[in-house]
Structure formats: C-alpha cells, structure tokens
Scaffold this motif. Structure first.
Motif, PDB file in Angstrom:
ATOM      1  N   GLY A   1       0.811  -1.212   0.000  1.00 40.38           N
ATOM      2  CA  GLY A   1       0.000   0.000   0.000  1.00 40.38           C
ATOM      3  C   GLY A   1       0.841   1.257   0.000  1.00 40.38           C
ATOM      4  O   GLY A   1       0.535   2.230  -0.708  1.00 40.38           O
ATOM      5  N   ALA A   2       1.932   1.260   0.791  1.00 41.18           N
ATOM      6  CA  ALA A   2       2.819   2.425   0.832  1.00 41.18           C
ATOM      7  C   ALA A   2       3.477   2.659  -0.523  1.00 41.18           C
ATOM      8  O   ALA A   2       3.593   3.806  -0.985  1.00 41.18           O
ATOM      9  CB  ALA A   2       3.867   2.234   1.918  1.00 41.18           C
ATOM     10  N   VAL A   3       3.885   1.570  -1.185  1.00 38.77           N
ATOM     11  CA  VAL A   3       4.508   1.709  -2.506  1.00 38.77           C
ATOM     12  C   VAL A   3       3.502   2.249  -3.522  1.00 38.77           C
ATOM     13  O   VAL A   3       3.829   3.129  -4.335  1.00 38.77           O
ATOM     14  CB  VAL A   3       5.067   0.351  -2.972  1.00 38.77           C
ATOM     15  CG1 VAL A   3       5.501   0.425  -4.429  1.00 38.77           C
ATOM     16  CG2 VAL A   3       6.242  -0.065  -2.100  1.00 38.77           C
ATOM     17  N   LEU A   4       2.280   1.745  -3.482  1.00 38.17           N
ATOM     18  CA  LEU A   4       1.259   2.227  -4.418  1.00 38.17           C
ATOM     19  C   LEU A   4       0.963   3.711  -4.197  1.00 38.17           C
ATOM     20  O   LEU A   4       0.745   4.459  -5.159  1.00 38.17           O
ATOM     21  CB  LEU A   4      -0.020   1.403  -4.246  1.00 38.17           C
ATOM     22  CG  LEU A   4       0.060  -0.062  -4.689  1.00 38.17           C
ATOM     23  CD1 LEU A   4      -1.250  -0.775  -4.392  1.00 38.17           C
ATOM     24  CD2 LEU A   4       0.404  -0.167  -6.165  1.00 38.17           C
ATOM     25  N   ILE A   5       0.949   4.137  -2.956  1.00 35.59           N
ATOM     26  CA  ILE A   5       0.709   5.556  -2.664  1.00 35.59           C
ATOM     27  C   ILE A   5       1.843   6.410  -3.237  1.00 35.59           C
ATOM     28  O   ILE A   5       1.608   7.455  -3.865  1.00 35.59           O
ATOM     29  CB  ILE A   5       0.574   5.774  -1.140  1.00 35.59           C
ATOM     30  CG1 ILE A   5      -0.744   5.179  -0.649  1.00 35.59           C
ATOM     31  CG2 ILE A   5       0.630   7.264  -0.806  1.00 35.59           C
ATOM     32  CD1 ILE A   5      -0.911   5.232   0.858  1.00 35.59           C
ATOM     33  N   VAL A   6       3.088   5.980  -3.013  1.00 37.72           N
ATOM     34  CA  VAL A   6       4.235   6.742  -3.496  1.00 37.72           C
ATOM     35  C   VAL A   6       4.233   6.830  -5.022  1.00 37.72           C
ATOM     36  O   VAL A   6       4.477   7.899  -5.607  1.00 37.72           O
ATOM     37  CB  VAL A   6       5.553   6.102  -2.992  1.00 37.72           C
ATOM     38  CG1 VAL A   6       6.756   6.749  -3.677  1.00 37.72           C
ATOM     39  CG2 VAL A   6       5.674   6.246  -1.488  1.00 37.72           C
ATOM     40  N   VAL A   7       3.934   5.707  -5.695  1.00 38.73           N
ATOM     41  CA  VAL A   7       4.023   5.680  -7.160  1.00 38.73           C
ATOM     42  C   VAL A   7       2.826   6.356  -7.819  1.00 38.73           C
ATOM     43  O   VAL A   7       2.988   7.269  -8.645  1.00 38.73           O
ATOM     44  CB  VAL A   7       4.141   4.220  -7.657  1.00 38.73           C
ATOM     45  CG1 VAL A   7       4.079   4.173  -9.185  1.00 38.73           C
ATOM     46  CG2 VAL A   7       5.430   3.588  -7.153  1.00 38.73           C
ATOM     47  N   PHE A   8       1.603   5.917  -7.460  1.00 39.48           N
ATOM     48  CA  PHE A   8       0.427   6.353  -8.203  1.00 39.48           C
ATOM     49  C   PHE A   8      -0.238   7.607  -7.634  1.00 39.48           C
ATOM     50  O   PHE A   8      -1.052   8.222  -8.317  1.00 39.48           O
ATOM     51  CB  PHE A   8      -0.605   5.221  -8.253  1.00 39.48           C
ATOM     52  CG  PHE A   8      -0.160   4.045  -9.059  1.00 39.48           C
ATOM     53  CD1 PHE A   8      -0.233   4.063 -10.439  1.00 39.48           C
ATOM     54  CD2 PHE A   8       0.365   2.921  -8.435  1.00 39.48           C
ATOM     55  CE1 PHE A   8       0.189   2.979 -11.187  1.00 39.48           C
ATOM     56  CE2 PHE A   8       0.783   1.831  -9.177  1.00 39.48           C
ATOM     57  CZ  PHE A   8       0.712   1.856 -10.554  1.00 39.48           C
ATOM     58  N   SER A   9       0.097   7.966  -6.427  1.00 39.98           N
ATOM     59  CA  SER A   9      -0.506   9.168  -5.850  1.00 39.98           C
ATOM     60  C   SER A   9       0.506  10.305  -5.745  1.00 39.98           C
ATOM     61  O   SER A   9       0.301  11.382  -6.299  1.00 39.98           O
ATOM     62  CB  SER A   9      -1.088   8.847  -4.470  1.00 39.98           C
ATOM     63  OG  SER A   9      -1.685   9.984  -3.913  1.00 39.98           O
ATOM     64  N   THR A  10       1.614  10.040  -5.058  1.00 37.33           N
ATOM     65  CA  THR A  10       2.595  11.108  -4.842  1.00 37.33           C
ATOM     66  C   THR A  10       3.362  11.451  -6.117  1.00 37.33           C
ATOM     67  O   THR A  10       3.485  12.624  -6.481  1.00 37.33           O
ATOM     68  CB  THR A  10       3.585  10.689  -3.744  1.00 37.33           C
ATOM     69  OG1 THR A  10       2.864  10.351  -2.554  1.00 37.33           O
ATOM     70  CG2 THR A  10       4.556  11.820  -3.447  1.00 37.33           C
ATOM     71  N   SER A  11       3.863  10.422  -6.822  1.00 38.57           N
ATOM     72  CA  SER A  11       4.698  10.675  -8.008  1.00 38.57           C
ATOM     73  C   SER A  11       3.876  10.994  -9.252  1.00 38.57           C
ATOM     74  O   SER A  11       4.094  12.014  -9.908  1.00 38.57           O
ATOM     75  CB  SER A  11       5.598   9.463  -8.278  1.00 38.57           C
ATOM     76  OG  SER A  11       6.449   9.209  -7.178  1.00 38.57           O
ATOM     77  N   LEU A  12       2.926  10.126  -9.593  1.00 42.97           N
ATOM     78  CA  LEU A  12       2.163  10.299 -10.831  1.00 42.97           C
ATOM     79  C   LEU A  12       0.913  11.155 -10.654  1.00 42.97           C
ATOM     80  O   LEU A  12       0.428  11.748 -11.607  1.00 42.97           O
ATOM     81  CB  LEU A  12       1.778   8.921 -11.397  1.00 42.97           C
ATOM     82  CG  LEU A  12       2.946   7.999 -11.749  1.00 42.97           C
ATOM     83  CD1 LEU A  12       2.438   6.635 -12.216  1.00 42.97           C
ATOM     84  CD2 LEU A  12       3.831   8.636 -12.821  1.00 42.97           C
TER      85      LEU A  12
END
Length: 328
Positions: free
Chosen positions: A155-166
C-alpha cells in the motif's frame, strides 16, 4: 437428517468462534488497563470523584471482572451490544455505519484477486513454446512474490508511485469516491491473488492429466473445449474452497488498509476501539467479523456441494469411471 446435522454443525461452529474471539478481545483489552479512562474522556480528563463513581456504577465496572465478562457474553447472545464507552453511541449503530464500507472493499478485492488468479493460471496453462515457458516462469515468480508481500508495504509503494509521483489516484480514500477505492482494493487483492493463482495453476495441471480430460481428447474434443468445459471447472474447486478463508483474511487485512488510506470502515473503528480500550465496540466489531467469516465459509461449503456432486456422496455404479468423470 444429514442436512440438519450439517446446519447444526455450522451453527455450533459460529457460536464457538464468536465465543473465542469475544473472550480473547475482552481479556486482552482489560489487561491493557481500566476502561474507565475511555469512558471519562481519555487521559487528563480530571474527572470528579462523583463522575468516576457514576461511570463505574453505570457500566458495572465495580463488579468482578468475571461478572463483567459474563454480562458481555449475555449482551452478545441477546444481540444487545451496549453503548460505546468513548462515543456514547450504541455499538450496533456504529457497526451498521461502518460495516458496508469494509464489505465493499473486501468483496471488490476478492473479485479482483479471482480475476488475476484465473488469468495467471490460464496463461501458464495455455502458453506454448520458449516465449510461453518464459512467461510462465515470470508469472510463477510473481505469484510467489505477491503471496508473501506485506499489505502495508504494498500500500505504501502504491501511494508513493500512483498518488505522490504520478498523481493519478488519491492517497486517501473516501466512502463515496470510486477512484479512491482503486489503491486499497489492489493492496488487498494482490497477496490473495498470488496464493489463489498458485492453487489454481496446480489444480489445472492435475485436472489436465486426469482420465476425464484424456477421454474427452480421445473423443475429438479440442484443447479449448477440454479446458473450458472440464478442466477449468474441476480446477476451480480447490480455489473455491479457499474463498471463505480469503474473505476472512481480507476483512482482517482491511484494518491495516483502512488505516493506511484513511478510509472509513470497520477496521478503523476496531483500531480506535483498541486504542481507547472501548471494550463493547471492540467485541462487537470482532464478533460481527467472526459471524461473517463463518457465514461465508458455510456458503462456500454449500456451493462446493452444488458444483461437485461427488462431495454429496452420490454414486452411480452402473456408469464407468471415465464416463462418470466426463459427465460430472
């Protein structure tokens, strides 16, 4: 009488599960401290002696712990879960407000897990040649990684990639926002999909070499017909039997996911109750989850009996073994 015994066994299992989880939660929360603090507004409330005495008498905290435990079991048995210590609201009302959010999350995650698992198993079963073998090896590696992947890390990785970065999807989840469901559902579904895909793939390989599949090919059936009409249905049985366990695992995993994505639901309610030592809410929440788990497992067992008549003990000796297998 067989059906009556089957139903009685499931009801007895449900009662036993609810009793065990209620007992564990009650004594675990009482071991962390006196719930009177939650009743009086938390640490530093500076409640007067009169308020302390009134709260102690109202909630029966002046009685022995064993008596309080028995009264809590009575409330569960009579479906009267009492009032929340911290929120001064009936526990049934709190659960009714939050349970639909958690059920939607868990059901969507289970559906996505099944889609990913079946797709992965079918790709590996039908892949041919060097490219197919390489794709199968990659998928088997992905299955292993997914099945052991911690939900909070994913979940943390998905937040970083798809929410914070993209910036494609929101990091926090609201109950009425479909886009905010994507990341929590994927977080819950991927580990379950990895496990179900392994089970489905092994079952497909076993069913593909079974006598009924060989007999079907001998009668002129193509590989697609054998797969869709025979082996896929038989291979689905082991994974189907695990669906009840999967949903129970998803409901427990929802606690982490709902906290991680700030999503309202039963998981966050249970976490708040544990932190506040709100015994009625905690016991009510875990009792509801336990009942849902038993109901789903029972429904899964009944569905298995419908899909596979052999589990009902049906036998027709007049038919040969290959014919019986093909007909089933």
């Amino acid at each position: 009488m067989t059906a009556v015994r089957w139903i009685a066994a499931r009801v007895g299992s449900a009662i036993l599960v609810v009793w065990i989880v209620a007992t564990v939660v009650f004594f675990a929360l009482r071991a962390t401290g006196d719930p009177l603090e939650a009743i009086l507004g938390g640490p530093g409330s500076n409640a007067s002696p009169e308020a302390i005495a009134a709260a102690t008498s109202r909630y029966g905290l002046d009685r022995p712990v064993v008596v309080q435990y028995l009264l809590q079991l009575r409330d569960i048995a009579t479906l009267s879960l009492g009032d929340s210590y911290a929120r001064r609201t009936p526990v049934s009302t709190l659960i009714a407000e939050q349970l639909p959010n958690t059920l939607v999350l868990a059901v969507l995650a289970l559906a996505l897990a099944w889609v990913l698992a079946v797709a992965g198993a079918l790709i590996q079963q039908t892949a041919r040649g060097p490219v197919g073998r390489a794709a199968g090896a990659v998928l088997r590696f992905c299955e292993i990684v997914a099945s052991v992947m911690p939900g909070f890390w994913l979940g943390a990785v998905l937040i970083v990639v798809f929410s914070t970065s993209l910036g494609w999807l929101p990091a926090t989840s609201a109950a009425n926002d479909p886009a905010s469901l994507v990341l929590p559902v994927v977080t819950l579904a991927v580990p379950i999909a990895g496990f179900l895909s392994q089970v489905s793939r092994e079952a497909l390989v076993e069913a593909d070499g079974a006598p009924f599949a060989t007999t079907s090919r001998a009668r002129g059936a193509g590989e697609a017909r054998v797969l869709l009409r025979h082996t896929l249905r038989h291979a689905a049985l082991p994974a189907l039997s695990l669906s009840g366990w999967s949903l129970g695992n998803l409901l427990s995993g929802a606690v982490v996911v709902e906290v991680l994505f700030a999503r309202p639901g039963l998981g966050r309610l249970l976490q708040d109750a544990a932190l506040q030592r709100d015994v009625p809410v905690a016991i009510g929440a875990v009792a509801v989850v336990a009942v849902i788990y038993v109901v789903v497992v029972t429904a899964t067992d009944a569905l298995e009996l419908v899909v596979d008549p052999r589990l009902r003990g049906a036998r027709t000796p007049a038919r040969t073994a290959p014919d019986q297998a093909v007909g089933s």
